[in-house]
Design an enzyme around this catalytic site. Sequence first.
Site, short mmCIF file in Angstrom:
data_model
loop_
_atom_site.label_atom_id
_atom_site.label_comp_id
_atom_site.label_asym_id
_atom_site.label_seq_id
_atom_site.Cartn_x
_atom_site.Cartn_y
_atom_site.Cartn_z
N GLY A 83 0.81 -1.21 0.00
CA GLY A 83 0.00 0.00 0.00
C GLY A 83 0.84 1.26 0.00
O GLY A 83 2.08 1.21 -0.02
N ASP A 89 -3.29 -13.00 3.16
CA ASP A 89 -4.59 -12.41 3.47
C ASP A 89 -4.70 -12.45 4.99
O ASP A 89 -4.72 -13.54 5.58
CB ASP A 89 -5.69 -13.25 2.80
N TYR A 147 -15.41 3.39 7.97
CA TYR A 147 -13.96 3.41 8.18
C TYR A 147 -13.66 3.99 9.57
O TYR A 147 -12.89 3.41 10.35
CB TYR A 147 -13.35 4.25 7.08
N LYS A 202 -11.98 2.23 12.84
CA LYS A 202 -10.76 2.75 13.47
C LYS A 202 -10.99 3.03 14.96
O LYS A 202 -10.13 2.74 15.80
CB LYS A 202 -10.28 4.02 12.75
C1 AKB Z 1 -8.57 8.33 3.90
O1 AKB Z 1 -8.74 9.35 3.22
O2 AKB Z 1 -9.41 7.43 4.01
C2 AKB Z 1 -7.28 8.18 4.68
C3 AKB Z 1 -7.39 8.67 6.07
C4 AKB Z 1 -7.48 10.11 6.35
O3 AKB Z 1 -7.39 7.88 6.97
N1 AKB Z 1 -6.23 8.88 3.99
#
Ligand code: AKB
Length: 318
Positions: A11, A51, A141, A145
């Site tokens: 990545g 994976d 996301y 997190k």
């Molecule tokens: C995203 O844009 O998803 C990442 C982040 C800010 O965690 N770069």
Amino acid sequence: MKRILITGACGQLGSELTAELRNIHGNNQVIATDVSEPNSLMGEGPFEYLDVLDNRRTEAIIDQYNIETIYHLAALLSATAEKNIHTAWDLNMGGLLKILELAKEKSLKKIFWPSSIAVFGPDAPKIRTPQTAACNPATVYGISKLAGEQWCAYYYNKFGVDVRSLRYPGLIGYKSLPGGGTTDYAVDIFHKAVRGEEFICFLKKDTALPMMYMADAVKATIDLMQAPAESITIRTSYNISAISFSPGEVTTAIQNDIPEFKIRYEPDHRQQIADSWPMSIDDTPARADWGWEPSYNLQSMTDDILRELPLFWKLDTA
Ligand code: AKB
């Protein structure tokens, strides 16, 4: 000899972090893993297809290479995660939990796991968002997190797993490309500028977001991992900050070097994600605990990228 394992090594951050860790520790000490093909950026050294949801294979690689430290980077970023909410949750959360459990069972020395400014939602202060601001993320996301941070703190407090984490802002580099993030525009814009092409931006002109040059991000990661355990007072994840800019501001910085560069704004679904995030971050605890300090500002980063990118891609910009 104990070794380092990196997941998600192909990545944007993984490639450059792998290369730097190989510089520091030696090529054969750093085992790069991913579900895609290895790239030349990460330097010479062992590579394994992995994976991270395959627990047996992860365990076999840890045993085979005598791993003591893991940088667990494999994850889906914000924009991709919004399109694949269950896959994102399974990968971002499932992968972390498996690594934490293996770290506990095998008494691994240290784990690094990346969090994000995405843990903050619309109700957090937008400017200089403090470490302890309310975390009510508006994206899958961000939810993954935030939950991941709590799991890291839990494994540290309950089982003594030395897991450390940073809330990265958008990462800007010219060597490796991001994929599926909301801050990706701030990498793509430089590629268009160097090629002499107009850039169509998916965020509005004045959408300021926290950002960081890749050299600073790699340094922050390694500094955090090298800090003595007793200096780490935050076991969820540290706020870290470097630069904050909007598409309009980075365009001005580029135009200082390439006056003919042009941008057009066509905001899409990613605008809503960006609007839910902070505009800048307060990182007082990271500075106090382990001496974090960025080296690049917007113009010095821009000058560096515009100088290096053509050489890197061997583009003829004359
Ligand atoms: C995203 O844009 O998803 C990442 C982040 C800010 O965690 N770069």
